[in-house]
Each structure stands twice: as structure tokens, then as C-alpha cells.
Design a protein around this motif. Structure first.
Motif, short mmCIF file in Angstrom:
data_model
loop_
_atom_site.label_atom_id
_atom_site.label_comp_id
_atom_site.label_asym_id
_atom_site.label_seq_id
_atom_site.Cartn_x
_atom_site.Cartn_y
_atom_site.Cartn_z
N PRO A 219 79.20 22.70 49.38
CA PRO A 219 79.90 22.91 50.65
C PRO A 219 81.37 22.50 50.59
CG PRO A 219 77.75 22.01 51.06
CD PRO A 219 77.95 21.95 49.57
N TRP A 220 81.67 21.39 49.89
CA TRP A 220 83.06 20.95 49.77
C TRP A 220 83.87 21.95 48.96
CZ3 TRP A 220 86.34 19.77 45.71
CH2 TRP A 220 87.56 19.17 46.08
N LEU A 221 83.31 22.40 47.83
CA LEU A 221 84.03 23.36 46.98
C LEU A 221 84.32 24.65 47.72
CD1 LEU A 221 82.30 23.08 43.48
CD2 LEU A 221 84.70 22.66 44.00
N GLY A 222 83.37 25.10 48.53
CA GLY A 222 83.51 26.37 49.21
C GLY A 222 84.25 26.30 50.52
N ALA A 223 84.74 25.11 50.88
CA ALA A 223 85.40 24.93 52.18
C ALA A 223 86.79 25.55 52.22
CB ALA A 223 85.47 23.45 52.54
N SER A 224 87.49 25.57 51.09
CA SER A 224 88.86 26.09 51.08
C SER A 224 89.31 26.39 49.66
CB SER A 224 89.83 25.08 51.72
OG SER A 224 89.97 23.95 50.88
N THR A 225 90.34 27.23 49.55
CA THR A 225 90.92 27.51 48.24
C THR A 225 91.57 26.24 47.68
OG1 THR A 225 92.95 28.29 49.33
CG2 THR A 225 91.33 29.95 48.68
N LEU A 226 92.07 25.38 48.55
CA LEU A 226 92.71 24.14 48.09
C LEU A 226 91.70 23.24 47.39
CD1 LEU A 226 95.38 22.47 48.14
CD2 LEU A 226 94.46 21.32 50.16
N ASN A 227 90.50 23.10 47.97
CA ASN A 227 89.47 22.26 47.37
C ASN A 227 89.08 22.78 45.99
OD1 ASN A 227 89.54 20.82 49.72
ND2 ASN A 227 87.43 21.22 50.32
N LEU A 228 88.88 24.09 45.90
CA LEU A 228 88.48 24.67 44.62
C LEU A 228 89.59 24.53 43.59
CD1 LEU A 228 86.43 26.11 42.93
CD2 LEU A 228 87.21 28.28 43.88
N MET A 229 90.84 24.74 44.01
CA MET A 229 91.97 24.59 43.10
C MET A 229 92.06 23.15 42.59
SD MET A 229 94.51 25.99 41.50
CE MET A 229 95.10 27.49 42.29
N LEU A 230 91.80 22.19 43.47
CA LEU A 230 91.82 20.78 43.07
C LEU A 230 90.75 20.50 42.02
CD1 LEU A 230 92.67 17.86 43.22
CD2 LEU A 230 91.40 17.63 45.37
N ALA A 231 89.56 21.06 42.21
CA ALA A 231 88.49 20.85 41.23
C ALA A 231 88.85 21.48 39.89
CB ALA A 231 87.18 21.43 41.76
N LEU A 232 89.48 22.65 39.92
CA LEU A 232 89.92 23.30 38.68
C LEU A 232 91.00 22.49 37.99
CD1 LEU A 232 90.06 27.03 39.86
CD2 LEU A 232 88.51 26.09 38.14
N VAL A 233 91.93 21.96 38.78
CA VAL A 233 93.00 21.13 38.22
C VAL A 233 92.42 19.86 37.60
CG1 VAL A 233 94.98 19.66 38.83
CG2 VAL A 233 94.87 22.00 39.67
N TYR A 234 91.49 19.24 38.30
CA TYR A 234 90.85 18.03 37.75
C TYR A 234 90.17 18.35 36.42
CZ TYR A 234 87.77 14.03 37.16
OH TYR A 234 87.12 12.94 36.63
N THR A 235 89.45 19.48 36.37
CA THR A 235 88.75 19.87 35.15
C THR A 235 89.73 20.11 34.01
OG1 THR A 235 86.93 20.86 36.39
CG2 THR A 235 87.24 21.62 34.13
N GLY A 236 90.81 20.84 34.31
CA GLY A 236 91.81 21.11 33.28
C GLY A 236 92.50 19.85 32.81
N TYR A 237 92.84 18.98 33.76
CA TYR A 237 93.56 17.74 33.42
C TYR A 237 92.70 16.83 32.56
CZ TYR A 237 96.89 13.91 33.93
OH TYR A 237 97.80 12.92 33.67
N SER A 238 91.40 16.79 32.83
CA SER A 238 90.51 15.91 32.08
C SER A 238 90.33 16.39 30.64
CB SER A 238 89.15 15.82 32.76
OG SER A 238 88.48 17.07 32.71
N LYS A 239 90.66 17.66 30.38
CA LYS A 239 90.45 18.21 29.04
C LYS A 239 91.69 18.22 28.16
CE LYS A 239 86.50 21.17 30.14
NZ LYS A 239 85.89 22.51 30.02
N ILE A 240 92.86 17.99 28.74
CA ILE A 240 94.06 17.99 27.90
C ILE A 240 94.13 16.68 27.11
CG2 ILE A 240 95.33 19.54 29.41
CD1 ILE A 240 96.77 17.22 30.60
#
Length: 258
Positions: A219-240
């Protein structure tokens, strides 16, 4: 009136046109406010139509990046570097950089989740049905007859489920997990086998996540494009390779307090 939406064919051509090099150049332009000479040359060689498609698609992405930097108070370059991570680029490119489509996929999956999918997966895990299917002693049709709710896991809901798994793997610290992007795209198009879902690595990981509980909610991920973008950014940042544990912790804390 100037056209602002792209047709399906234009999106398809765009997916083939936008390279990783172009993506990185576009991200750099968010900070500098201008396109580099190198990127201008690349876009010029791609042709006017391709350049127009690239700039129209990247506009909404740029807006989300700037909004995210302001909201979570993280440096713009940290967000840009996270989005340059190749697996994040792969996910976004696979769906034509249509962030709203990913939100829709997560939302559809979340709707089925609210209808009782968590209970179903808990029982499947408890009774080892997945192992029985893999061993050939139980057919997928038998499982679907036993749990009709699973039949709703078609198309875009499956895509949302796969994305949910991929993002949660980062949050539980399993950075080696690599989602099959092809499967997610096929699911969006409706061409995804439920049998494959339960016997694939993604399916087994799904059962594990539902049995233990993910750290971010659908539900949190699907609440807004901002939330999903944040999760994608977190995922990308954790992998660099070079990242700040403090910034990673800041992003994670923001996500888990929403």
C-alpha cells in the motif's frame, strides 16, 4: 496543440533508443541544468523524433527527482548516482520509464493482497505446496482450484508482485538477488505463467517474503510515484560501491516512518 503523450509504438522505439549512456547524461543534466555537448551530439545523431521522445519522457522523471531531493533532504547527486545503478535503469527502461505504470502494478497487487493473499501464501508455505509442485506430485491447477484468489494474480498484478519482491530484497539486505526483468515486462503484457510464478526463483522468494514479512508495504509503494521513486533510489543507492551509510540510513528511516 502540442502532443504530450506518446503512442505505444513511440514508447517501444524510445525503449530501444535510450541507452545507458544517454540515461546517465540526462541524469547529470538535472544537476547542471543543461545538456552536455556530448549528450547533445548523441541526441542529434538519434534524430529529431527520438530526441523529442527522450525529452518528453524524461521530463516527469526529472520532476520526481527534484521533488524527492526536496522531500527527504538528500543531496541531488546522491539520488542521481543511485538512479545510475544499472539494475534500476533496467527496471525503468523495461517499462518505458512510465513510473505511473509501476505504481499501477503495485496498487493492483496491493488490492489482491488486501483481499487475503497473505493468508493464502502463509498456508501454501506451511503445507509445502510449492515443493510438491516442483517435485511434480501436485499440479498448479490443483493449487488454483484450492485457492481461487490466486487466479487473480494475472498480468499487471504479477508485475507488481515481482517489483515488490525485488525492492524488499534490498531492504532485508539480500543485494545479490536479481529480478528477472523480462518476467516483469511479460506480466504487464499479460503473458505470464502462474505455474512459472510458483516454481521460479522469484516465486520461491515470494513465499519466503510473505512468510517472514517484507519491510516495505505494497500500500505504501502504490500510494504515489514519489514513494516508488524513493524505494528505487534506495535500492540503487544501496548497490553502488561508494555510498554513505548515513544517507542510506536516512532514506530507510524516512521510508519506514511513513
Amino acid at each position: 496543440m502540442k502532443k504530450t503523450l506518446l503512442s505505444y509504438n513511440e514508447y517501444t522505439n524510445f525503449e530501444q533508443t535510450l541507452t545507458y549512456e544517454m540515461w546517465c547524461g540526462l541524469l547529470d543534466s538535472v544537476e547542471t541544468g543543461t545538456l552536455s555537448e556530448g549528450l547533445k551530439d548523441i541526441l542529434s545523431k538519434a534524430g529529431a523524433a527520438a530526441k523529442d521522445a527522450v525529452m518528453r519522457i524524461f521530463g516527469p522523471v526529472k520532476d520526481e527527482i527534484l521533488k524527492l531531493a526536496e522531500t527527504i533532504k538528500v543531496g541531488l547527486m546522491d539520488i542521481i548516482n543511485a538512479l545510475k545503478e544499472r539494475s534500476v535503469f533496467g527496471v525503468l527502461r523495461a517499462i518505458g520509464f512510465k513510473i505511473k505504470l509501476l505504481v499501477k502494478a503495485i496498487s493492483e497487487f496491493g488490492r489482491i493482497l488486501r483481499e487475503g493473499l497473505l493468508r493464502v501464501f502463509a498456508e501454501i508455505s506451511r503445507n509445502k505446496y510449492v515443493q510438491k509442485i516442483r517435485a511434480g506430485v501436485m499440479k498448479i491447477d490443483e493449487l488454483l482450484d484450492r485457492y481461487p484468489l490466486l487466479k487473480k494474480l494475472a498480468g499487471i498484478a504479477v508485475a507488481g508482485l515481482l517489483l515488490y519482491i525485488w525492492l524488499n530484497m534490498t531492504f532485508i539486505g539480500d543485494l545479490e538477488y536479481d529480478m528477472n526483468i523480462t518476467a516483469m515486462v511479460a506480466a504487464i503484457g499479460g503473458a505470464y505463467s502462474l505455474a512459472d510464478l510458483f516454481v521460479s526463483p522469484e516465486g520461491l522468494m515470494m513465499i519466503t517474503l510473505f512468510a517472514t514479512g517484507g519491510l516495505i508495504s505494497a500500500p505504501w509503494l502504490g500510494a504515489s510515484t514519489l514513494n516508488l521513486m524513493l524505494a528505487l533510489v534506495y535500492t540503487g543507492y544501496s548497490k553502488i560501491r561508494q555510498y554513505s551509510p548515513q544517507i542510506l540510513s536516512q532514506m530507510k528511516s524516512y521510508i519506514q516512518t511513513r
